[in-house]
Design an enzyme around this catalytic site. Structure first.
Site, PDB file in Angstrom:
ATOM      1  N   ASP A   1      -1.606  -0.508   5.877  1.00 40.82           N
ATOM      2  CA  ASP A   1      -1.887   0.062   7.209  1.00 40.82           C
ATOM      3  C   ASP A   1      -3.379   0.154   7.503  1.00 40.82           C
ATOM      4  O   ASP A   1      -3.771   0.669   8.546  1.00 40.82           O
ATOM      5  CB  ASP A   1      -1.286   1.482   7.328  1.00 40.82           C
ATOM      6  CG  ASP A   1      -2.039   2.484   6.477  1.00 40.82           C
ATOM      7  OD1 ASP A   1      -2.386   2.153   5.323  1.00 40.82           O
ATOM      8  OD2 ASP A   1      -2.324   3.601   6.971  1.00 40.82           O
TER       9      ASP A   1
ATOM     10  N   ASP B   1      -0.074   5.205   0.868  1.00 36.09           N
ATOM     11  CA  ASP B   1      -0.280   6.183   1.952  1.00 36.09           C
ATOM     12  C   ASP B   1      -0.287   5.484   3.308  1.00 36.09           C
ATOM     13  O   ASP B   1      -1.084   4.568   3.537  1.00 36.09           O
ATOM     14  CB  ASP B   1      -1.625   6.894   1.787  1.00 36.09           C
ATOM     15  CG  ASP B   1      -1.720   7.685   0.505  1.00 36.09           C
ATOM     16  OD1 ASP B   1      -1.577   8.902   0.547  1.00 36.09           O
ATOM     17  OD2 ASP B   1      -1.933   7.065  -0.553  1.00 36.09           O
TER      18      ASP B   1
ATOM     19  N   ASP C   1       0.873  -1.168   0.000  1.00 36.53           N
ATOM     20  CA  ASP C   1       0.000   0.000   0.000  1.00 36.53           C
ATOM     21  C   ASP C   1       0.921   1.232   0.000  1.00 36.53           C
ATOM     22  O   ASP C   1       2.102   1.120   0.341  1.00 36.53           O
ATOM     23  CB  ASP C   1      -0.851  -0.064   1.286  1.00 36.53           C
ATOM     24  CG  ASP C   1      -1.571   1.224   1.561  1.00 36.53           C
ATOM     25  OD1 ASP C   1      -2.334   1.668   0.693  1.00 36.53           O
ATOM     26  OD2 ASP C   1      -1.366   1.799   2.656  1.00 36.53           O
TER      27      ASP C   1
HETATM   28  O1  LIG Z   1      -5.338   8.018  -1.040  1.00 30.81           O
HETATM   29  C1  LIG Z   1      -6.113   7.141  -0.637  1.00 30.81           C
HETATM   30  O2  LIG Z   1      -7.346   7.215  -0.773  1.00 30.81           O
HETATM   31  C2  LIG Z   1      -5.542   5.895   0.058  1.00 30.81           C
HETATM   32  O3  LIG Z   1      -4.356   5.475  -0.554  1.00 30.81           O
HETATM   33  P1  LIG Z   1      -3.660   4.091  -0.112  1.00 30.81           P
HETATM   34  O4  LIG Z   1      -4.489   2.990  -0.696  1.00 30.81           O
HETATM   35  O5  LIG Z   1      -2.271   4.153  -0.715  1.00 30.81           O
HETATM   36  O6  LIG Z   1      -3.621   4.065   1.390  1.00 30.81           O
END
Ligand SMILES: O=C(O)COP(=O)(O)O
Length: 223
Positions: free
Chosen positions: A172, A13, A11
């Site tokens: 996360d 963020d 992932d």
């Molecule tokens: O930006 C988002 O909506 C979440 O992004 P992610 O899947 O990398 O946590």
């Protein structure tokens, strides 16, 4: 170094990068531009992985939010500001660059599967040297479905020619773990991100492992 995994999928963020400061700045810039009060960073942080819409809704009264067109113009404003300032304060979590390099040196494939728009993910990752090692990046607009749907993980496995039992997904957020379970890969719920702001009971997520920090994640991969 030995591992049973042939690919590690990440992932973005809250897992690879601490993107929250720039997302929070974009949210407050947008609220201010539309005449709403800026919010305390801590409040925005509770919705930082829920997407632009959910973040901005924290600062806009419901009656305004429901009025015609406001959501789309605010989203455009947010996206424009965020894209221009995507890496002003974003940093990698401690040890991530080194881990990605170690995986690469050991012949393990790596990819990023994010619910960020592909262009934004590509732009922010391009600021970090370690991202040159990723074989694949998939965003929320790359395929029909996004996490918690398993489609992006399954597509990545198909492209990388890796079986689900040979892959580990690292994230996360509960949606990351749900997607991994649905795609039948092992998973790691990392404790340094933002997911616990939305769902604190991490033991109920069903992840194969939990990692406190990147060093711990490394010891899970190379066990
Ligand atoms: O930006 C988002 O909506 C979440 O992004 P992610 O899947 O990398 O946590």
């Amino acid at each position: 170094m030995k591992t049973k995994y042939k690919a590690i999928l990440f992932d973005l963020d809250g897992t690879l990068l601490d993107t929250a400061p720039d997302l929070i700045a974009a949210c407050n810039y947008t609220l201010d531009r539309f005449g709403y009060r800026k919010l305390d960073e801590k409040i925005i942080r509770t919705r930082v992985t829920a997407g632009m819409r959910e973040m901005m809704k924290l600062g806009v009264p419901e009656k305004d939010w429901d009025s015609a067109g406001i959501e789309s113009v605010m989203r455009d404003c947010f996206a424009e500001y965020y894209t221009a300032h995507i890496c002003d304060r974003t940093t990698e979590f401690h040890g991530i660059g080194e881990l990605i390099q170690t995986l690469h040196n050991n012949g393990i494939k790596t990819a990023v599967i994010t619910n960020k728009y592909y262009a934004m993910a590509k732009k922010v990752l391009s600021k970090f040297e370690f991202s040159k090692n990723f074989e694949l990046i998939l965003g929320c607009d790359s395929l029909t479905h996004s996490k918690p749907h398993p489609e992006p993980i399954l597509k990545a496995l198909e492209i990388l020619e890796i079986k689900s039992e040979d892959a580990l997904y690292v994230g996360d957020h509960l949606n990351d773990i749900r997607a991994a379970i649905a795609a039948k890969t092992d998973s790691v719920a990392v404790l340094w991100g933002y997911g616990q702001n939305e769902c604190a009971d991490i033991d109920s997520w069903g992840a194969t492992y939990k990692a406190q920090d990147v060093e711990h994640l490394k010891s899970i991969i190379f066990c």
